[in-house]
Scaffold this motif. Structure first.
Motif, PDB file in Angstrom:
ATOM      1  N   UNK A 241      38.308  40.999 111.363  1.00  0.00           N
ATOM      2  CA  UNK A 241      37.155  40.474 110.625  1.00  0.00           C
ATOM      3  C   UNK A 241      36.445  39.321 111.323  1.00  0.00           C
ATOM      4  N   UNK A 242      37.171  38.537 112.146  1.00  0.00           N
ATOM      5  CA  UNK A 242      36.505  37.436 112.843  1.00  0.00           C
ATOM      6  C   UNK A 242      35.505  37.945 113.872  1.00  0.00           C
ATOM      7  N   UNK A 243      35.707  39.175 114.354  1.00  0.00           N
ATOM      8  CA  UNK A 243      34.748  39.793 115.261  1.00  0.00           C
ATOM      9  C   UNK A 243      33.732  40.641 114.501  1.00  0.00           C
TER      10      UNK A 243
ATOM     11  N   UNK B 123      44.161  41.148 109.279  1.00  0.00           N
ATOM     12  CA  UNK B 123      43.550  40.251 110.269  1.00  0.00           C
ATOM     13  C   UNK B 123      43.135  41.005 111.523  1.00  0.00           C
ATOM     14  N   UNK B 124      43.662  42.220 111.717  1.00  0.00           N
ATOM     15  CA  UNK B 124      43.253  43.042 112.851  1.00  0.00           C
ATOM     16  C   UNK B 124      42.409  44.245 112.432  1.00  0.00           C
ATOM     17  N   UNK B 125      42.556  44.687 111.196  1.00  0.00           N
ATOM     18  CA  UNK B 125      41.879  45.923 110.771  1.00  0.00           C
ATOM     19  C   UNK B 125      41.020  45.732 109.521  1.00  0.00           C
ATOM     20  N   UNK B 126      40.826  44.489 109.110  1.00  0.00           N
ATOM     21  CA  UNK B 126      40.125  44.246 107.848  1.00  0.00           C
ATOM     22  C   UNK B 126      38.636  44.492 107.874  1.00  0.00           C
ATOM     23  N   UNK B 127      38.101  44.886 109.043  1.00  0.00           N
ATOM     24  CA  UNK B 127      36.675  45.213 109.113  1.00  0.00           C
ATOM     25  C   UNK B 127      36.456  46.651 109.603  1.00  0.00           C
ATOM     26  N   UNK B 128      37.438  47.514 109.399  1.00  0.00           N
ATOM     27  CA  UNK B 128      37.319  48.896 109.881  1.00  0.00           C
ATOM     28  C   UNK B 128      36.190  49.664 109.189  1.00  0.00           C
TER      29      UNK B 128
ATOM     30  N   UNK C 102      35.371  51.893 131.932  1.00  0.00           N
ATOM     31  CA  UNK C 102      35.034  52.364 130.598  1.00  0.00           C
ATOM     32  C   UNK C 102      35.826  51.730 129.475  1.00  0.00           C
ATOM     33  N   UNK C 103      36.681  50.765 129.758  1.00  0.00           N
ATOM     34  CA  UNK C 103      37.474  50.104 128.717  1.00  0.00           C
ATOM     35  C   UNK C 103      37.066  48.650 128.647  1.00  0.00           C
ATOM     36  N   UNK C 104      36.649  48.248 127.460  1.00  0.00           N
ATOM     37  CA  UNK C 104      36.068  46.929 127.258  1.00  0.00           C
ATOM     38  C   UNK C 104      36.942  46.092 126.326  1.00  0.00           C
ATOM     39  N   UNK C 105      37.247  44.892 126.782  1.00  0.00           N
ATOM     40  CA  UNK C 105      37.959  43.884 125.987  1.00  0.00           C
ATOM     41  C   UNK C 105      36.929  42.994 125.328  1.00  0.00           C
ATOM     42  N   UNK C 106      37.129  42.691 124.039  1.00  0.00           N
ATOM     43  CA  UNK C 106      36.248  41.775 123.330  1.00  0.00           C
ATOM     44  C   UNK C 106      37.113  40.762 122.593  1.00  0.00           C
ATOM     45  N   UNK C 107      36.778  39.484 122.721  1.00  0.00           N
ATOM     46  CA  UNK C 107      37.565  38.435 122.093  1.00  0.00           C
ATOM     47  C   UNK C 107      36.703  37.278 121.638  1.00  0.00           C
ATOM     48  N   UNK C 108      37.226  36.520 120.666  1.00  0.00           N
ATOM     49  CA  UNK C 108      36.492  35.349 120.163  1.00  0.00           C
ATOM     50  C   UNK C 108      37.271  34.047 120.367  1.00  0.00           C
ATOM     51  N   UNK C 109      38.330  34.103 121.195  1.00  0.00           N
ATOM     52  CA  UNK C 109      39.141  32.931 121.445  1.00  0.00           C
ATOM     53  C   UNK C 109      40.385  32.861 120.596  1.00  0.00           C
ATOM     54  N   UNK C 110      40.429  33.677 119.540  1.00  0.00           N
ATOM     55  CA  UNK C 110      41.607  33.737 118.679  1.00  0.00           C
ATOM     56  C   UNK C 110      42.054  35.175 118.458  1.00  0.00           C
ATOM     57  N   UNK C 111      41.105  36.062 118.226  1.00  0.00           N
ATOM     58  CA  UNK C 111      41.377  37.490 118.042  1.00  0.00           C
ATOM     59  C   UNK C 111      40.711  38.283 119.156  1.00  0.00           C
ATOM     60  N   UNK C 112      41.271  39.466 119.408  1.00  0.00           N
ATOM     61  CA  UNK C 112      40.725  40.330 120.450  1.00  0.00           C
ATOM     62  C   UNK C 112      41.054  41.779 120.140  1.00  0.00           C
ATOM     63  N   UNK C 113      40.252  42.667 120.685  1.00  0.00           N
ATOM     64  CA  UNK C 113      40.525  44.098 120.573  1.00  0.00           C
ATOM     65  C   UNK C 113      39.861  44.801 121.752  1.00  0.00           C
TER      66      UNK C 113
END
Length: 303
Positions: free
Chosen positions: A50-52, A79-84, A23-34
């Motif tokens: 925001x990159x995601x 850079x980690x929360x700018x798209x909340x 139930x825990x999913x990692x998502x990344x774009x090669x530079x950022x992840x959450x």
């Protein structure tokens, strides 16, 4: 690049998605992840780089139709929360008090204010999942917190552990370097198998934490030695010694350069970016040794 720095290929969709635990999913774009958590009751979303951006919502929709029920800030950096703001209005938003205060001061509509503020710890109980947040004191930033799913043995610690890579420049631009070093070591006190670090190519493991602890210890010891071993006369030979800032700049640059010359051969085949960011990391370590840890070198002799 060393093999340890490699991550999954990023598909044309612009993101990679992996269920790293139940139930825990990692998502990344090669530079950022959450990460996000799918529980019996809904989805707990942590951060939104925001990159995601909306790719996080697209990723969630591929694995569940359950609603987003809670949102968690790891810390306040955009850079980690700018798209909340992509997450629904009205859901509880958790943050440490220092993070909540900075969100208030910044007033960024893309980083909505926290509704659930904690000082030391907070827990989200969501059906078959528990998410525990703990603030260990200032580190990368004030407010940056551990986020732990004990049942699934997943730990998230953003901008501190960089799996397969040396820390970002100047020890991740950390607000308090001794705290940054300390939380790297504290991570090993948690029971976890998978780690989400917020940056670079892949999820992490306990081994990655051990390697970064080793790198930081080597960085500290080598830089501390350089503080007193630099040839001060040679360093100042071409400097206008009447210019105080030029003197300090020449000395600190020489310390960082000497430490880097020793460190890079030991680490360039072990961690990605050792040849790029060891120099500014040594510079930052020299400053924390002088100013925080009282290893002052030739400019700090106590009368």
């Amino acid at each position: 690049m060393p093999d340890i720095a490699q991550g999954p290929q990023i598909p044309d969709a612009g993101y990679a998605l992996e269920e790293i635990a139940d139930g825990i999913f990692w998502i990344g774009d090669g530079s950022y992840q959450t990460m996000f958590v799918v529980s019996d009751e809904g989805v707990i979303a942590v951060d939104a780089p925001p990159t995601l951006g909306h790719n996080i919502l697209r990723a969630i929709s591929t694995v569940t139709r359950k609603p987003i029920t809670e949102v968690v800030y790891s810390h306040h950096h955009s850079d980690h929360c700018g798209a909340m703001s992509i997450y629904p209005e009205g859901v509880p938003r958790y943050a440490h008090r220092a993070t909540a205060q900075r969100l208030e001061l910044l007033g960024d509509p893309h980083r909505p204010r926290a509704t659930h503020v904690f000082d030391h710890t907070a827990t989200i109980e969501a059906g078959d999942h528990t998410l525990e947040m703990r603030y260990p004191g200032p580190n990368h930033s004030e407010g940056n917190s551990f986020i732990h799913a004990p049942g699934q043995r997943v730990l998230m610690l953003v901008d501190v552990i960089f799996p397969g890579w040396v820390p970002f420049s100047n020890l991740a631009l950390s607000a308090f370097v001794p705290g940054f070093v300390s939380v790297t070591e504290q991570a090993l006190s948690y029971d976890f198998e998978h780690l989400v670090g917020g940056h670079v190519t892949r999820p992490g493991t306990r081994h990655d934490v051990h390697v970064q602890v080793e790198y930081l210890a080597d960085l500290k010891a080598t830089t501390e030695s350089a503080l007193s071993a630099v040839d001060l006369a040679a360093t100042m030979s071409s400097i206008d010694t009447g210019n105080n800032w030029a003197v300090f700049r020449a000395y600190l640059d020489a310390v960082a350069a000497q430490a880097t010359d020793e460190l890079v051969p030991r680490w360039k085949d072990r961690l990605g970016g050792a040849d790029v960011f060891t120099l500014p990391n040594a510079w930052a370590m020299a400053e924390t040794l002088r100013l925080d840890l009282n290893s002052l070198g030739p400019f700090g002799t106590v009368p």
